[in-house]
Design an enzyme around this catalytic site. Structure first.
Site, PDB file in Angstrom:
ATOM      1  N   ALA A  69      23.950 -58.617  24.553  1.00  0.00           N
ATOM      2  CA  ALA A  69      22.964 -58.886  23.490  1.00  0.00           C
ATOM      3  C   ALA A  69      23.186 -57.840  22.393  1.00  0.00           C
ATOM      4  O   ALA A  69      22.277 -57.108  22.001  1.00  0.00           O
ATOM      5  CB  ALA A  69      21.536 -58.879  24.027  1.00  0.00           C
TER       6      ALA A  69
ATOM      7  N   HIS B 203      23.984 -55.556  19.178  1.00  0.00           N
ATOM      8  CA  HIS B 203      23.377 -55.396  17.849  1.00  0.00           C
ATOM      9  C   HIS B 203      24.085 -54.249  17.134  1.00  0.00           C
ATOM     10  O   HIS B 203      25.039 -53.653  17.682  1.00  0.00           O
ATOM     11  CB  HIS B 203      21.871 -55.151  17.974  1.00  0.00           C
ATOM     12  CG  HIS B 203      21.517 -54.068  18.939  1.00  0.00           C
ATOM     13  ND1 HIS B 203      21.789 -52.739  18.708  1.00  0.00           N
ATOM     14  CD2 HIS B 203      20.947 -54.118  20.178  1.00  0.00           C
ATOM     15  CE1 HIS B 203      21.383 -52.018  19.731  1.00  0.00           C
ATOM     16  NE2 HIS B 203      20.880 -52.827  20.654  1.00  0.00           N
TER      17      HIS B 203
ATOM     18  N   SER C   2      18.333 -54.487  22.488  1.00  0.00           N
ATOM     19  CA  SER C   2      18.571 -55.881  22.894  1.00  0.00           C
ATOM     20  C   SER C   2      17.256 -56.585  23.180  1.00  0.00           C
ATOM     21  O   SER C   2      17.144 -57.798  23.033  1.00  0.00           O
ATOM     22  CB  SER C   2      19.436 -55.906  24.149  1.00  0.00           C
ATOM     23  OG  SER C   2      20.631 -55.203  23.918  1.00  0.00           O
TER      24      SER C   2
ATOM     25  N   HIS D 254      24.856 -50.980  19.001  1.00  0.00           N
ATOM     26  CA  HIS D 254      26.077 -50.993  19.816  1.00  0.00           C
ATOM     27  C   HIS D 254      27.306 -50.843  18.921  1.00  0.00           C
ATOM     28  O   HIS D 254      28.238 -50.099  19.244  1.00  0.00           O
ATOM     29  CB  HIS D 254      26.193 -52.312  20.584  1.00  0.00           C
ATOM     30  CG  HIS D 254      25.116 -52.543  21.593  1.00  0.00           C
ATOM     31  ND1 HIS D 254      24.189 -53.557  21.479  1.00  0.00           N
ATOM     32  CD2 HIS D 254      24.821 -51.906  22.760  1.00  0.00           C
ATOM     33  CE1 HIS D 254      23.376 -53.537  22.511  1.00  0.00           C
ATOM     34  NE2 HIS D 254      23.724 -52.544  23.308  1.00  0.00           N
TER      35      HIS D 254
HETATM   36  P1  AMP Z   1      22.437 -51.267  26.430  1.00  0.00           P
HETATM   37  O1  AMP Z   1      23.262 -52.482  26.133  1.00  0.00           O
HETATM   38  O2  AMP Z   1      21.021 -51.382  25.973  1.00  0.00           O
HETATM   39  O3  AMP Z   1      22.569 -50.825  27.862  1.00  0.00           O
HETATM   40  O4  AMP Z   1      23.048 -50.103  25.550  1.00  0.00           O
HETATM   41  C1  AMP Z   1      24.408 -49.771  25.618  1.00  0.00           C
HETATM   42  C2  AMP Z   1      24.604 -48.453  24.927  1.00  0.00           C
HETATM   43  O5  AMP Z   1      24.196 -48.592  23.561  1.00  0.00           O
HETATM   44  C3  AMP Z   1      23.743 -47.327  25.515  1.00  0.00           C
HETATM   45  O6  AMP Z   1      24.487 -46.133  25.513  1.00  0.00           O
HETATM   46  C4  AMP Z   1      22.567 -47.264  24.573  1.00  0.00           C
HETATM   47  O7  AMP Z   1      21.965 -45.993  24.527  1.00  0.00           O
HETATM   48  C5  AMP Z   1      23.248 -47.583  23.254  1.00  0.00           C
HETATM   49  N1  AMP Z   1      22.276 -48.086  22.291  1.00  0.00           N
HETATM   50  C6  AMP Z   1      21.405 -49.099  22.456  1.00  0.00           C
HETATM   51  N2  AMP Z   1      20.629 -49.234  21.369  1.00  0.00           N
HETATM   52  C7  AMP Z   1      21.025 -48.277  20.495  1.00  0.00           C
HETATM   53  C8  AMP Z   1      20.604 -47.877  19.182  1.00  0.00           C
HETATM   54  N3  AMP Z   1      19.599 -48.492  18.551  1.00  0.00           N
HETATM   55  N4  AMP Z   1      21.229 -46.846  18.589  1.00  0.00           N
HETATM   56  C9  AMP Z   1      22.245 -46.194  19.231  1.00  0.00           C
HETATM   57  N5  AMP Z   1      22.680 -46.514  20.459  1.00  0.00           N
HETATM   58  C10 AMP Z   1      22.082 -47.533  21.085  1.00  0.00           C
END
Ligand code: AMP
Length: 280
Positions: A31, A33, A186, A36
């Protein structure tokens, strides 16, 4: 862009590359954005090739319903990754990673795992440690990129590589926000219009707390934040903590020497949102 579904094929491909190139790894749950993408761009700037994984890891969810409702948008994710430089995407199935044993390993992160998220999401960091360690073994990156959005997770991953002597450099990346301040997540796609409108309240409250902390005590600021959320009909506060940036232990008294951050977890309906900022 190459897409892999099988770990052996991914490893064969990466083994050829690692002889001559450095790998930057960005694990995600999809998901995707702009938050990422900001991690991937940083990885692109610092490595020869970037490897992104998309895997909704079952062992880090403490609630079945949360795992079930987590957004899965693989087609859109792959299309989005085509718009930037992304060399390799790894999209394993659950059985590819866990075979038929969908269980987390148990980790000792020197107490980091018992603070904040650890108190409210039982076993969460065992699940995170299990999947990240597994991915590091498969991908063997030189550097791996994690967002400060999940600040506690970032500290835990640093601890993981230190304790297990995994030869990978962990790079923390700034939180990427919507223009109104809401941290990109996400989970934001699940917010109703009314919830989405109210969600920037989390960041705004963190910013006001930072301002208040210049003159008020820690306890006064904590009570103020809790009071602000009580007045909000859309968002329910799960916790607000002021914690040391490294140990994540609660800060009791202000100090010029220590570096600390404010952390919020709040619910909009059943959607759990987290955010944090540096306070000094
Ligand atoms: P996730 O898909 O939510 O597990 O996130 C994957 C990686 O992206 C993790 O290291 C999160 O901390 C990072 N991440 C998610 N959202 C953000 C954001 N808004 N800004 C910076 N890094 C993010």
């Amino acid at each position: 862009m190459k897409v892999f579904y099988k770990k052996e094929l991914l490893q064969e491909h990466l083994a050829e590359i690692t002889i001559r190139a450095s790998i930057g790894f960005i694990p995600t749950m999809g998901a995707l954005h702009k938050g990422h993408l900001s991690l991937i761009e940083k990885a692109n700037n610092e490595n020869d090739i970037s490897v992104v994984s998309i895997f909704v890891n079952p062992t880090q969810f403490d609630k079945k319903e949360d795992l079930r409702s987590y957004p899965r948008t693989i087609e859109e994710d792959l299309a989005l990754l085509q718009t930037i430089k992304c060399d390799v995407v790894f999209v394993p199935s659950v059985s590819e990673i866990y075979d038929d044993n969908i269980n987390a390993l148990h980790f000792d992160f020197d107490g980091l795992e018992f603070e904040m998220e650890g108190k409210h999401r039982k076993g969460h960091f065992d699940g995170v440690g299990t999947i990240v360690k597994r991915f590091f073994e498969i991908v063997k990156p030189l550097k791996a990129y994690f967002g400060e959005k999940d600040f506690q997770q970032l500290q835990i991953i640093k601890k993981l590589v230190e304790k297990y002597r995994i030869p990978v450099q962990i790079i923390g990346c700034e939180i990427y926000r919507e223009p109104d301040g809401l941290a990109m997540s996400s989970r934001n796609v699940r917010l109703t219009k009314a919830q989405r409108k109210e969600a920037p309240f989390i960041y705004k409250t963190l910013m006001k707390a930072k301002e208040k902390l210049k003159k008020d005590s820690i306890q006064t600021v904590i009570e103020w934040v809790e009071g602000e959320f009580k007045k909000n009909a859309v968002l329910q506060l799960e916790y607000f903590e002021i914690a040391h940036s490294k140990t994540l232990k609660p800060v009791r008294r202000k100090s010029k020497k220590a570096s600390y951050r404010g952390f919020i977890a709040a619910f909009a309906g059943d959607i759990r949102l987290i955010d944090n900022i540096a306070l000094n």
